[in-house]
Design a protein around this motif. Structure first.
Motif, PDB file in Angstrom:
ATOM      1  N   PRO A  19       0.801  -1.236   0.000  1.00  0.00           N
ATOM      2  CA  PRO A  19       0.000   0.000   0.000  1.00  0.00           C
ATOM      3  C   PRO A  19       0.832   1.283   0.000  1.00  0.00           C
ATOM      4  O   PRO A  19       0.510   2.215  -0.719  1.00  0.00           O
ATOM      5  CB  PRO A  19      -0.831  -0.120   1.277  1.00  0.00           C
ATOM      6  CG  PRO A  19      -0.944  -1.572   1.516  1.00  0.00           C
ATOM      7  CD  PRO A  19       0.318  -2.187   1.003  1.00  0.00           C
ATOM      8  N   GLU A  21       3.748   1.850  -1.224  1.00  0.00           N
ATOM      9  CA  GLU A  21       4.344   2.076  -2.548  1.00  0.00           C
ATOM     10  C   GLU A  21       3.278   2.531  -3.536  1.00  0.00           C
ATOM     11  O   GLU A  21       3.534   3.355  -4.415  1.00  0.00           O
ATOM     12  CB  GLU A  21       5.037   0.803  -3.057  1.00  0.00           C
ATOM     13  CG  GLU A  21       6.229   0.382  -2.208  1.00  0.00           C
ATOM     14  CD  GLU A  21       7.254   1.506  -2.044  1.00  0.00           C
ATOM     15  OE1 GLU A  21       7.531   2.216  -3.024  1.00  0.00           O
ATOM     16  OE2 GLU A  21       7.756   1.690  -0.912  1.00  0.00           O
ATOM     17  N   GLN A  22       2.086   1.994  -3.389  1.00  0.00           N
ATOM     18  CA  GLN A  22       0.983   2.445  -4.245  1.00  0.00           C
ATOM     19  C   GLN A  22       0.669   3.912  -3.957  1.00  0.00           C
ATOM     20  O   GLN A  22       0.412   4.699  -4.868  1.00  0.00           O
ATOM     21  CB  GLN A  22      -0.255   1.590  -4.000  1.00  0.00           C
ATOM     22  CG  GLN A  22      -0.097   0.149  -4.465  1.00  0.00           C
ATOM     23  CD  GLN A  22      -1.392  -0.631  -4.297  1.00  0.00           C
ATOM     24  OE1 GLN A  22      -2.475  -0.080  -4.397  1.00  0.00           O
ATOM     25  NE2 GLN A  22      -1.269  -1.922  -4.048  1.00  0.00           N
ATOM     26  N   ALA A  23       0.712   4.248  -2.666  1.00  0.00           N
ATOM     27  CA  ALA A  23       0.488   5.658  -2.288  1.00  0.00           C
ATOM     28  C   ALA A  23       1.571   6.535  -2.905  1.00  0.00           C
ATOM     29  O   ALA A  23       1.310   7.650  -3.360  1.00  0.00           O
ATOM     30  CB  ALA A  23       0.477   5.801  -0.774  1.00  0.00           C
ATOM     31  N   GLY A  24       2.797   6.019  -2.938  1.00  0.00           N
ATOM     32  CA  GLY A  24       3.897   6.757  -3.556  1.00  0.00           C
ATOM     33  C   GLY A  24       3.658   6.977  -5.035  1.00  0.00           C
ATOM     34  O   GLY A  24       3.997   8.026  -5.578  1.00  0.00           O
TER      35      GLY A  24
END
Lengths: 518, 119
Positions: A19, A21-24
């Motif tokens: 999650p 990294e997805q937010a990044g």
């Protein structure tokens, strides 16, 4: 040179990553939109305000508006603006002077406050709030310049303000007050000078249109003029005013006409001075598209300006009540028209070449859609482009703000306490998993306790609302980035989403106490 | 780039730090005390220190527990209100309830956000 979208593909949403990294990835998409100047971003500081890549569109508008008000000696080309911004030259000096004369914080860069001040003073569709620009009874220089510019635009003053501007004299209003008298544009006393009635009428373009529409002499299809002196001179004055009112309105609708103060077209019932040119073409197209040819028959000829033109405009304004006069309600319709990457790139090419013109005309677009339906969008393409850009920028501003609010809220919770008043009276501690420990001092008065309760509630509501908006953005990105997609799709989705995002944003704005009309 | 440096990874950083700091999202604990601390309040001490301080002074009777709620998401909950509530500040229960609601809603918002990223 035409604009092409940078790094066309945004890639696919990295569903396989954790999650964070997805937010990044979400962060990097937002940063990419900003860095590439795809939206109108209010800079957070001086450094960003002078960043050529992200601020290009704003820079053009700022420089043009400063030139219009006479803070720059000439209208700068896109290349000149870039060069000047790079070395913080004349434009920054002009910004400082404008801020000084407007009574704003003098910092030499355009943030929200200065941007809205320029908009209020120059735009035909913004509320000028004339009372704001006084120091006691004295009009601030910015208001004097804005009045001169407005009078010039209406053909009632020979020059717009320039860099040698000192003071605008009360006598500068003489032609305006004479025209008001000749055409009975107001039932109030309109004196020459910086009087509330005079300024109220001068800066109210809708009211001027409405007043002109009422001057229809049905017998002759011409304007009713109440001459009281040198008829030839007064006729020239009225002619010039009417012609320039028509130019302003056509310009606002996106037609290719210049607001130049010139008296170069015929007005019904007055001496003929028709020139074949942009105004002639614009009027013809207006009659053909907006009135479906009816006015050509009704007026007999389209090579002169008649009251029917203003009646048509006024009728359109009258179809929309003040409360529903919200240009943003067209976001879905506008996004639907720009549903292809090629079309969106065309829109961005248009936007990059425009400065001040980007910000006026949306209200009129909205009124015409209300009157004639969505077909109006087909023949107001430039206004559609402007609207699209504005909608995308607003949606982007909302999601950006939400991300900032989530980050700020998290920081607040991790810090371990809520700012809930005097900690000797009310102390509220939080844990990262949102547990609360509260200590209330018996000496705390009811207002202290109320403030404490409201602070806890407010912080939580900001987090919840911002999280909902961010969740919306994540779902949007996942939907469009299921395979490789480009910036154009993202921009179209943002524009389309404005209607859903706006109510959430208004709540968020209320909670965070953010100022600003946009 | 530029001022974006600080906010460019705003969402990632926020969720990462929250993820690292969160110890338990399966229950919510809210305590409301009345009284005054006998030490200077220094917010920089952090939550754990101040919480300990309040609890220590509660044990010694210098601050009194007005209300306590422990909401477990497996359905088990515990609520306590002091029998001496008339001597507590009048809005104490409102503030307490407010904090319980806020805590529950915050968790829900956070879980939904993570769910959006995981789904």
């Amino acid at each position: 040179m035409d604009f092409t979208f940078p790094e066309y593909s945004l890639g696919t949403f990295p569903l396989q990553l954790p999650p964070e990294e997805q937010a990044g990835f979400v962060d990097s998409v937002l940063a990419g939109v900003e860095e590439n100047g795809l939206v109108n971003i209010v800079p957070a500081g001086e450094e960003q305000a002078f960043d050529l890549r992200s601020q290009k569109i704003r820079m053009q508008t700022i420089a043009t508006r400063l030139w219009l008000l006479g803070y720059l000696p000439q209208k700068l080309s896109g290349r000149q603006i870039e060069k000047d911004f790079r070395r913080k030259g004349k434009v920054q000096q002009a910004i400082r002077k404008f801020q000084t004369e407007a009574g704003l914080t003098v910092d030499g860069w355009v943030g929200d406050e200065t941007w809205y001040a320029l908009d209020a003073l120059v735009s035909f569709e913004s509320d000028t709030q004339v009372n704001r620009w006084f120091a006691g009874d004295t009009p601030l220089p910015v208001l004097q310049r804005a009045a001169q510019l407005r009078l010039f635009s209406l053909g009632l003053y020979d020059e717009k303000p320039d860099v040698g501007f000192r003071e605008f004299p009360a006598s500068g209003f003489n032609r305006f007050t004479e025209v008001v008298r000749l055409l009975r544009l107001s039932s109030q006393v309109i004196g020459p000078g910086f009087f509330p009635n005079t300024l109220g009428l001068l800066f109210n373009q809708d009211q001027l249109v409405e007043a002109l529409a009422k001057q229809n002499s049905s017998a002759a299809g011409s304007f009713t003029v109440h001459f009281f002196g040198d008829r030839d001179e007064q006729e020239r004055l009225v002619n010039r005013f009417v012609v320039n009112m028509a130019k302003i309105e056509l310009w606002l609708l996106g037609f290719d006409v210049q607001i130049d103060g010139r008296d170069d077209y015929s007005v019904a019932g007055m001496e003929s001075r028709t020139e074949v040119g942009p105004l002639d073409a614009a009027l013809n197209q207006y009659y053909r598209d907006f009135e479906e040819g009816r006015l050509i028959r009704a007026a007999g000829q389209s090579n002169r300006i008649t009251p029917a033109f203003f009646i048509s405009l006024q009728k359109t304004a009258g179809t929309v009540t003040e409360t529903s006069d919200d240009p943003e309600d067209l976001s879905r319709e506008v996004a639907a028209l720009l549903d292809r990457p090629g079309k969106i790139e065309q829109a961005w090419n248009y936007i990059r070449k425009r400065g001040v013109r980007l910000w006026d005309g949306l209200r009129r677009l909205w009124r015409w859609v209300k009157r004639l339906g969505e077909k109006v969008l087909g023949f107001l393409e430039e206004n559609v482009f402007r609207a699209f850009f504005r909608y995308v920028s607003k949606s982007f501003k909302i999601v950006r703000k939400a991300v900032e609010c989530v980050a700020e809220s998290v920081k607040g919770y991790l810090r371990g306490f809520v700012e809930a008043g005097d900690p000797r009276l009310t102390l509220v501690h939080t844990a990262a998993d949102f547990d609360y420990t509260i200590l209330l001092n018996p000496a705390a008065a009811p207002p202290d306790l109320q403030f404490c309760a409201a602070a806890v509630k407010r912080q939580s509501e900001v987090f919840q609302l911002a999280s909902r908006i961010v969740g919306f953005l994540i779902r949007l990105l996942k939907r469009i980035l299921i395979g490789p997609a480009g910036w154009a799709q993202l921009l179209a989705e943002l524009a389309r989403s404005l209607g859903e995002l706006k109510p959430l944003y208004f709540q968020l704005k209320e909670l965070t106490g953010e100022a600003g009309p946009h | 780039m530029l001022n974006l440096k600080n906010s460019i990874m705003a969402l990632k950083d926020a969720l990462k730090s929250l993820n690292e700091a969160v110890k338990d999202l399966t229950s919510l604990h809210v305590q409301t005390f009345t009284g005054s601390l006998k030490v200077d309040i220094d917010k920089s001490n952090g939550f754990d220190e101040l919480k300990k301080l309040i609890e220590t002074q509660s044990a010694s009777g210098e601050v009194k527990l007005v209300a306590e709620s422990l909401v477990k998401f497996d359905g088990d909950s515990y609520n306590f209100i002091t029998s001496d509530i008339q001597n507590a500040p009048p809005q104490a229960l409102d503030i307490h309830q407010n904090a319980v609601t806020s805590g529950l809603n915050n968790r829900l918002a956070l879980l939904e956000l993570f769910q959006d990223l995981i789904k």
